[in-house]
Design a protein around this motif. Structure first.
Motif, PDB file in Angstrom:
ATOM      1  N   ALA A 142       0.817  -1.216   0.000  1.00  0.00           N
ATOM      2  CA  ALA A 142       0.000   0.000   0.000  1.00  0.00           C
ATOM      3  C   ALA A 142       0.851   1.267   0.000  1.00  0.00           C
ATOM      4  O   ALA A 142       0.593   2.202  -0.767  1.00  0.00           O
ATOM      5  CB  ALA A 142      -0.936  -0.013   1.207  1.00  0.00           C
ATOM      6  N   LYS A 143       1.872   1.308   0.842  1.00  0.00           N
ATOM      7  CA  LYS A 143       2.728   2.505   0.913  1.00  0.00           C
ATOM      8  C   LYS A 143       3.461   2.719  -0.407  1.00  0.00           C
ATOM      9  O   LYS A 143       3.570   3.848  -0.896  1.00  0.00           O
ATOM     10  CB  LYS A 143       3.727   2.375   2.055  1.00  0.00           C
ATOM     11  N   GLU A 144       3.957   1.632  -0.992  1.00  0.00           N
ATOM     12  CA  GLU A 144       4.670   1.746  -2.259  1.00  0.00           C
ATOM     13  C   GLU A 144       3.744   2.246  -3.364  1.00  0.00           C
ATOM     14  O   GLU A 144       4.151   3.051  -4.215  1.00  0.00           O
ATOM     15  CB  GLU A 144       5.272   0.396  -2.652  1.00  0.00           C
ATOM     16  N   LEU A 145       2.493   1.786  -3.350  1.00  0.00           N
ATOM     17  CA  LEU A 145       1.526   2.239  -4.353  1.00  0.00           C
ATOM     18  C   LEU A 145       1.280   3.736  -4.234  1.00  0.00           C
ATOM     19  O   LEU A 145       1.325   4.466  -5.239  1.00  0.00           O
ATOM     20  CB  LEU A 145       0.198   1.483  -4.193  1.00  0.00           C
ATOM     21  N   VAL A 146       1.031   4.189  -3.024  1.00  0.00           N
ATOM     22  CA  VAL A 146       0.758   5.613  -2.815  1.00  0.00           C
ATOM     23  C   VAL A 146       1.981   6.446  -3.168  1.00  0.00           C
ATOM     24  O   VAL A 146       1.870   7.511  -3.811  1.00  0.00           O
ATOM     25  CB  VAL A 146       0.328   5.872  -1.351  1.00  0.00           C
ATOM     26  N   ASP A 147       3.167   5.971  -2.797  1.00  0.00           N
ATOM     27  CA  ASP A 147       4.398   6.699  -3.124  1.00  0.00           C
ATOM     28  C   ASP A 147       4.613   6.767  -4.639  1.00  0.00           C
ATOM     29  O   ASP A 147       5.028   7.804  -5.170  1.00  0.00           O
ATOM     30  CB  ASP A 147       5.611   6.032  -2.462  1.00  0.00           C
ATOM     31  N   LEU A 158       0.842  11.174 -13.949  1.00  0.00           N
ATOM     32  CA  LEU A 158      -0.231  10.546 -13.174  1.00  0.00           C
ATOM     33  C   LEU A 158      -1.289   9.908 -14.066  1.00  0.00           C
ATOM     34  O   LEU A 158      -1.696   8.766 -13.826  1.00  0.00           O
ATOM     35  CB  LEU A 158      -0.886  11.556 -12.239  1.00  0.00           C
ATOM     36  N   GLN A 159      -1.730  10.606 -15.085  1.00  0.00           N
ATOM     37  CA  GLN A 159      -2.783  10.066 -15.950  1.00  0.00           C
ATOM     38  C   GLN A 159      -2.300   8.806 -16.676  1.00  0.00           C
ATOM     39  O   GLN A 159      -3.070   7.862 -16.864  1.00  0.00           O
ATOM     40  CB  GLN A 159      -3.243  11.135 -16.953  1.00  0.00           C
ATOM     41  N   GLU A 160      -1.037   8.823 -17.053  1.00  0.00           N
ATOM     42  CA  GLU A 160      -0.457   7.636 -17.701  1.00  0.00           C
ATOM     43  C   GLU A 160      -0.430   6.454 -16.744  1.00  0.00           C
ATOM     44  O   GLU A 160      -0.756   5.321 -17.113  1.00  0.00           O
ATOM     45  CB  GLU A 160       0.963   7.971 -18.170  1.00  0.00           C
ATOM     46  N   THR A 161      -0.041   6.715 -15.484  1.00  0.00           N
ATOM     47  CA  THR A 161       0.007   5.658 -14.465  1.00  0.00           C
ATOM     48  C   THR A 161      -1.390   5.119 -14.178  1.00  0.00           C
ATOM     49  O   THR A 161      -1.591   3.906 -14.080  1.00  0.00           O
ATOM     50  CB  THR A 161       0.638   6.197 -13.164  1.00  0.00           C
ATOM     51  N   LEU A 162      -2.357   6.015 -14.045  1.00  0.00           N
ATOM     52  CA  LEU A 162      -3.737   5.592 -13.789  1.00  0.00           C
ATOM     53  C   LEU A 162      -4.288   4.776 -14.957  1.00  0.00           C
ATOM     54  O   LEU A 162      -5.033   3.811 -14.756  1.00  0.00           O
ATOM     55  CB  LEU A 162      -4.622   6.808 -13.539  1.00  0.00           C
ATOM     56  N   PHE A 189      -5.005   8.008  -3.592  1.00  0.00           N
ATOM     57  CA  PHE A 189      -5.517   6.676  -3.262  1.00  0.00           C
ATOM     58  C   PHE A 189      -7.002   6.583  -3.602  1.00  0.00           C
ATOM     59  O   PHE A 189      -7.467   5.575  -4.146  1.00  0.00           O
ATOM     60  CB  PHE A 189      -5.297   6.383  -1.777  1.00  0.00           C
ATOM     61  N   PHE A 190      -7.729   7.651  -3.314  1.00  0.00           N
ATOM     62  CA  PHE A 190      -9.162   7.666  -3.606  1.00  0.00           C
ATOM     63  C   PHE A 190      -9.415   7.551  -5.114  1.00  0.00           C
ATOM     64  O   PHE A 190     -10.393   6.926  -5.543  1.00  0.00           O
ATOM     65  CB  PHE A 190      -9.806   8.943  -3.059  1.00  0.00           C
ATOM     66  N   GLN A 191      -8.536   8.142  -5.914  1.00  0.00           N
ATOM     67  CA  GLN A 191      -8.692   8.041  -7.368  1.00  0.00           C
ATOM     68  C   GLN A 191      -8.619   6.584  -7.831  1.00  0.00           C
ATOM     69  O   GLN A 191      -9.343   6.176  -8.741  1.00  0.00           O
ATOM     70  CB  GLN A 191      -7.618   8.865  -8.084  1.00  0.00           C
ATOM     71  N   ILE A 192      -7.733   5.808  -7.197  1.00  0.00           N
ATOM     72  CA  ILE A 192      -7.631   4.382  -7.537  1.00  0.00           C
ATOM     73  C   ILE A 192      -8.927   3.657  -7.184  1.00  0.00           C
ATOM     74  O   ILE A 192      -9.458   2.869  -7.970  1.00  0.00           O
ATOM     75  CB  ILE A 192      -6.449   3.723  -6.792  1.00  0.00           C
TER      76      ILE A 192
END
Length: 255
Positions: A142-147, A158-162, A189-192
């Protein structure tokens, strides 16, 4: 070209199978020919045997590729779970999740319990089943994902990652327990969660009861907004009992 025109038959066959990318037939056809002679197979049965060999090989390679991309911490499978050690584990429920019907239904799973009771092992086992079924899976702390999301935002990616995360059919977020998000990271995190709502499945492992999720976020309002979406279509597994690691069970794996 006539068959009689081929001087070196083995070289010709190998070259053509390589050209057509029939990897497993190329590697096995000599042995399969001998088996066909021994079993006195007709042409149709021999062709079926060749096709089965190629199909099984492609499926194995596809599964291996999906498992490698999933980035699991361990090679644990659901068959390794020691139900006799921890009586709180519901085998029928875990087997049901292992059938992957929750992925087909775009549902989520939350696995709650203290450290060492097998949360990550169960999540990994389900994830490996999903890879074998051809689903795209990602296993991430979880921490790695948020980071990672935060870095992507800073770098303008960000948009590319999402977009890449949206392609993942089963996202496993491990150890949603040891972080405290600020407003910015909480929003990421909420966007995910919002992006996957009714569109892709999540498995979340945590040692915090859902009533304490406000400790992870900026407050109860944020925790409720996230939980509302995760829990709408969700299976919850609550585990109690001793740690496999502390107990040192010979049948356990590192969790």
């Amino acid at each position: 070209m006539k068959t009689s025109d081929v001087v070196d038959k083995k070289a010709f066959i190998t070259e053509k199978l390589k050209k057509f990318k029939l990897v497993d037939i190329r590697e096995q056809y000599v042995d399969l020919i001998e088996e066909a002679k021994t079993d006195k197979l007709d042409y149709e049965d021999f062709l079926i045997k060749l096709l089965i060999a190629e199909d099984e090989g492609k499926e194995q390679r596809r599964t291996a590729k999906l498992i490698a991309k999933a980035n699991f911490d361990t090679i644990a499978s659901l068959s390794e779970i020691d139900y006799s050690f921890n009586r709180s584990l519901d085998k029928s429920k875990i087997d049901e999740l292992g059938s992957l019907r929750f992925i087909e239904a775009k549902e989520n799973v939350i696995i709650i319990g203290p450290p060492g009771v097998g949360k990550s092992m169960i999540a990994t086992g389900i994830g490996r089943n999903a890879c074998k079924a051809g689903y795209k899976v990602m296993f991430v702390n979880a921490k790695e994902l948020v980071d990672q999301l935060h870095i992507s935002m800073i770098e303008g990616r960000l948009q590319e990652t999402l977009k890449e995360l949206k392609k993942i059919e089963l996202l496993i977020i491990d150890e949603l327990s040891y972080i405290k998000m600020d407003k910015e990271k909480e929003s990421l995190f909420f966007q995910i969660i919002r992006q996957r709502y009714e569109k892709g499945s999540l498995i979340i492992t945590t040692n915090l009861p859902m009533g304490r999720w406000d400790e992870l976020f900026t407050g109860q309002l944020a925790a409720t907004a996230i939980l509302d979406r995760v829990l709408h279509h969700c299976h919850v597994i609550s585990i109690t009992g001793d740690s496999y690691r502390v107990k040192g069970s010979k049948k356990s794996v590192k969790l």
